[in-house]
Write a protein that holds these residues in place. Sequence first.
Motif, PDB file in Angstrom:
ATOM      1  N   GLU A  15      39.635 -24.349  64.024  1.00 23.91           N
ATOM      2  CA  GLU A  15      40.074 -24.344  62.627  1.00 23.91           C
ATOM      3  C   GLU A  15      40.907 -23.110  62.331  1.00 23.91           C
ATOM      4  O   GLU A  15      41.888 -23.180  61.583  1.00 23.91           O
ATOM      5  N   GLN A  16      40.537 -21.987  62.919  1.00 28.89           N
ATOM      6  CA  GLN A  16      41.311 -20.759  62.724  1.00 28.89           C
ATOM      7  C   GLN A  16      42.701 -20.892  63.346  1.00 28.89           C
ATOM      8  O   GLN A  16      43.691 -20.466  62.754  1.00 28.89           O
ATOM      9  N   VAL A  17      42.769 -21.490  64.538  1.00 29.88           N
ATOM     10  CA  VAL A  17      44.063 -21.682  65.205  1.00 29.88           C
ATOM     11  C   VAL A  17      44.932 -22.616  64.372  1.00 29.88           C
ATOM     12  O   VAL A  17      46.109 -22.335  64.123  1.00 29.88           O
ATOM     13  N   ALA A  18      44.343 -23.718  63.899  1.00 25.47           N
ATOM     14  CA  ALA A  18      45.103 -24.657  63.070  1.00 25.47           C
ATOM     15  C   ALA A  18      45.597 -23.964  61.809  1.00 25.47           C
ATOM     16  O   ALA A  18      46.751 -24.144  61.397  1.00 25.47           O
ATOM     17  N   GLY A  19      44.757 -23.148  61.200  1.00 25.95           N
ATOM     18  CA  GLY A  19      45.164 -22.419  59.997  1.00 25.95           C
ATOM     19  C   GLY A  19      46.299 -21.452  60.266  1.00 25.95           C
ATOM     20  O   GLY A  19      47.229 -21.327  59.457  1.00 25.95           O
ATOM     21  N   ALA A  20      46.249 -20.776  61.408  1.00 25.19           N
ATOM     22  CA  ALA A  20      47.311 -19.825  61.753  1.00 25.19           C
ATOM     23  C   ALA A  20      48.641 -20.548  61.960  1.00 25.19           C
ATOM     24  O   ALA A  20      49.685 -20.097  61.486  1.00 25.19           O
ATOM     25  N   VAL A  21      48.610 -21.690  62.644  1.00 22.55           N
ATOM     26  CA  VAL A  21      49.842 -22.460  62.861  1.00 22.55           C
ATOM     27  C   VAL A  21      50.328 -23.022  61.532  1.00 22.55           C
ATOM     28  O   VAL A  21      51.525 -22.969  61.222  1.00 22.55           O
ATOM     29  N   ARG A  22      49.399 -23.523  60.721  1.00 24.51           N
ATOM     30  CA  ARG A  22      49.750 -24.076  59.411  1.00 24.51           C
ATOM     31  C   ARG A  22      50.443 -23.017  58.553  1.00 24.51           C
ATOM     32  O   ARG A  22      51.466 -23.280  57.924  1.00 24.51           O
TER      33      ARG A  22
END
Length: 115
Positions: A15-22
């Motif tokens: 979720e953190q990785v997805a948030g960073a890319v988002r």
Amino acid sequence: MLLTLDLNDPRPLHEQVAGAVRRAVASGTVLPGQRLPSARELADALGVNANTVLRALRDLRDEGVLEFRRGRGVSVLRPPDGREVLRRMARELLDEAERYGHRPEEVIEIIKELS
């Protein structure tokens, strides 16, 4: 593409990785049509497992933010929906407030004080 993770963040790493890319896409750091580094390159840069990155990228694909093309990698399809991003952030805020014993009404009052 410079992404960072907060090791003190209680959310799962994917979720953190997805948030960073988002956030990178929403801010214009990565533009629609632009290819992302490979999952392995992102994983190495973030210090996480490649499967964690792949899970995050699949979540973003399912949201319509990324596009997977065989032989061409992963590219940005469109920026995330701002309202959806705010909903996600609000959910995270409410979850965090609950951990500290605050009700949603109290969070609303705090937000009103800030505006």
